[in-house]
Design a protein around this motif. Structure first.
Motif, PDB file in Angstrom:
ATOM      1  N   ASP A  56     127.522 -22.397  63.718  1.00 23.28           N
ATOM      2  CA  ASP A  56     127.115 -23.795  63.638  1.00 23.28           C
ATOM      3  C   ASP A  56     125.600 -23.907  63.652  1.00 23.28           C
ATOM      4  O   ASP A  56     124.918 -23.214  64.413  1.00 23.28           O
ATOM      5  N   THR A  57     125.085 -24.794  62.817  1.00 23.21           N
ATOM      6  CA  THR A  57     123.649 -25.034  62.746  1.00 23.21           C
ATOM      7  C   THR A  57     123.234 -26.038  63.822  1.00 23.21           C
ATOM      8  O   THR A  57     124.081 -26.665  64.469  1.00 23.21           O
ATOM      9  N   MET A  60     124.693 -29.482  63.226  1.00 25.20           N
ATOM     10  CA  MET A  60     126.123 -29.500  63.524  1.00 25.20           C
ATOM     11  C   MET A  60     126.359 -29.537  65.028  1.00 25.20           C
ATOM     12  O   MET A  60     127.236 -30.267  65.519  1.00 25.20           O
ATOM     13  N   VAL A  61     125.590 -28.765  65.779  1.00 30.52           N
ATOM     14  CA  VAL A  61     125.738 -28.757  67.234  1.00 30.52           C
ATOM     15  C   VAL A  61     125.332 -30.108  67.824  1.00 30.52           C
ATOM     16  O   VAL A  61     126.000 -30.637  68.722  1.00 30.52           O
ATOM     17  N   ARG A  64     128.162 -32.468  67.175  1.00 29.54           N
ATOM     18  CA  ARG A  64     129.313 -32.190  68.046  1.00 29.54           C
ATOM     19  C   ARG A  64     129.059 -32.718  69.458  1.00 29.54           C
ATOM     20  O   ARG A  64     129.933 -33.350  70.068  1.00 29.54           O
ATOM     21  N   GLY A  96     131.547 -23.466  71.709  1.00 30.38           N
ATOM     22  CA  GLY A  96     130.592 -24.471  71.263  1.00 30.38           C
ATOM     23  C   GLY A  96     129.666 -24.878  72.388  1.00 30.38           C
ATOM     24  O   GLY A  96     129.179 -24.032  73.150  1.00 30.38           O
ATOM     25  N   ASP A 117     130.709 -17.666  71.848  1.00 30.17           N
ATOM     26  CA  ASP A 117     130.557 -18.354  70.572  1.00 30.17           C
ATOM     27  C   ASP A 117     129.544 -17.583  69.745  1.00 30.17           C
ATOM     28  O   ASP A 117     128.647 -16.920  70.300  1.00 30.17           O
ATOM     29  N   SER A 119     127.413 -19.000  67.787  1.00 29.33           N
ATOM     30  CA  SER A 119     126.228 -19.841  67.623  1.00 29.33           C
ATOM     31  C   SER A 119     125.378 -19.861  68.886  1.00 29.33           C
ATOM     32  O   SER A 119     125.766 -20.444  69.898  1.00 29.33           O
ATOM     33  N   ALA A 122     124.585 -23.430  69.896  1.00 29.89           N
ATOM     34  CA  ALA A 122     125.614 -24.109  70.685  1.00 29.89           C
ATOM     35  C   ALA A 122     125.581 -23.656  72.140  1.00 29.89           C
ATOM     36  O   ALA A 122     125.737 -24.456  73.065  1.00 29.89           O
ATOM     37  N   SER A 159     139.430 -23.033  67.274  1.00 34.90           N
ATOM     38  CA  SER A 159     138.570 -21.866  67.081  1.00 34.90           C
ATOM     39  C   SER A 159     139.343 -20.692  66.480  1.00 34.90           C
ATOM     40  O   SER A 159     140.578 -20.698  66.455  1.00 34.90           O
ATOM     41  N   MET A 237     129.989 -32.393  62.377  1.00 38.58           N
ATOM     42  CA  MET A 237     130.115 -31.296  63.340  1.00 38.58           C
ATOM     43  C   MET A 237     131.038 -30.193  62.837  1.00 38.58           C
ATOM     44  O   MET A 237     131.048 -29.089  63.389  1.00 38.58           O
ATOM     45  N   GLY A 241     129.910 -30.089  57.612  1.00 40.27           N
ATOM     46  CA  GLY A 241     128.492 -30.186  57.936  1.00 40.27           C
ATOM     47  C   GLY A 241     127.609 -29.298  57.084  1.00 40.27           C
ATOM     48  O   GLY A 241     126.405 -29.553  56.945  1.00 40.27           O
TER      49      GLY A 241
END
Length: 273
Positions: A56-57, A60-61, A64, A96, A117, A119, A122, A159, A237, A241
């Motif tokens: 997730d970028t 996006m985070v 969310r 996340g 995660d 990310s 995140a 997930s 999110m 995204g």
């Protein structure tokens, strides 16, 4: 911020699989592989780059975190917390920002949480989501840097499902809690979100049934109006995204503001075979 002792005991070096200990702000194993804690308190155990579009970028985070804080998924968080509350170590696979894990820990005062995660962005939020939570960056499809049979609970909320690793890290008698969308979930948003496979429950059974037995399942279903911000965030999110500037998506997203939207999720509990 740092990692709880219980989390450090459960973690393993991602290079050689040896136990690790914390010295200052660095996790080290006896073979001198070292991983520095970020200032936010999480540790990145990856030692290879991941493909673009996997994690997730930052936008996006942010989306969310904003959507979850709006309370739109609070009924789902309550169901996950009720199913996942137990003493011991609780691992959230694909945690996340730590929203669901922190709710479970609120219900389980004798538990400690490990958020995994891919990310790092995140996990900056997850590491600060709860005082009894530690966070580690890892690709869930790879063998986890976690010892065998150390977890009382594994959570998986929307997930990736690495059934073999779920099974390996769960202690005897441990349970797996899975939240997966049902047909109709966010259906009013059309192709702004991924459609739910009508055979998703069948595929879930196929993925887990060889290693786990389903003990129970509850459905969380409700329809409620989403504000313009909630519509924007719930789309931004997810996987969409990555593609909001394609095919007129942003225009259709604005047109969906204020629409009634359905939350339809199954929360199932599984035991190790």
């Amino acid at each position: 911020m740092s990692l709880p002792d219980r989390v450090i005991e459960a973690l393993r070096c991602s290079v050689c699989a040896e136990p690790v200990s914390l010295t200052g702000r660095t996790l080290r194993c006896e073979r001198r592989h070292a991983f520095d804690l970020a200032r936010q308190g999480y540790v990145n155990l990856l030692h290879a780059r991941i493909p673009a579009g996997t994690a997730d970028t930052a936008p996006m985070v942010d989306a969310r975190a904003a959507f979850l804080s709006s309370g739109a998924y609070a009924p789902l968080a309550e169901a996950v917390a009720a199913a996942g509350s137990a003493p011991g170590l609780i691992i959230d696979a694909g945690a996340g920002p730590g929203y669901y894990l922190s709710r479970v820990l609120d219900e389980a005062p004798d538990a400690v949480g490990l958020a995994l995660d891919v990310s790092a962005i995140a996990l900056r939020r997850a590491a600060r989501a709860h005082a009894r939570l530690g966070a580690a960056v890892w690709n869930l499809w790879e063998p986890w840097p976690v010892a065998d049979e150390v977890a009382s609970v594994v959570l998986d909320v929307f997930s990736p499902r690495n059934a073999a690793e779920f099974h390996r890290v769960l202690a005897p008698g441990g349970k797996l809690v899975v939240a997966s969308p049902l047909p109709g979930h966010l259906a009013e948003l059309g192709d702004l979100v991924l459609a739910v496979d009508s055979r998703k429950e069948e595929r879930l059974e196929a993925a887990l049934g060889g290693l786990f037995v389903r003990e129970s399942a509850a459905e969380v279903v409700r329809t409620q109006p989403f504000s313009a911000a909630q519509v924007r965030d719930v789309v931004a999110m997810g996987p969409a995204g990555f593609h909001l500037d394609r095919d007129g998506r942003r225009e259709r997203l604005e047109a969906a503001a204020g629409r009634d939207v359905t939350l339809a999720v199954s929360v199932s509990t599984w035991r190790k075979r």
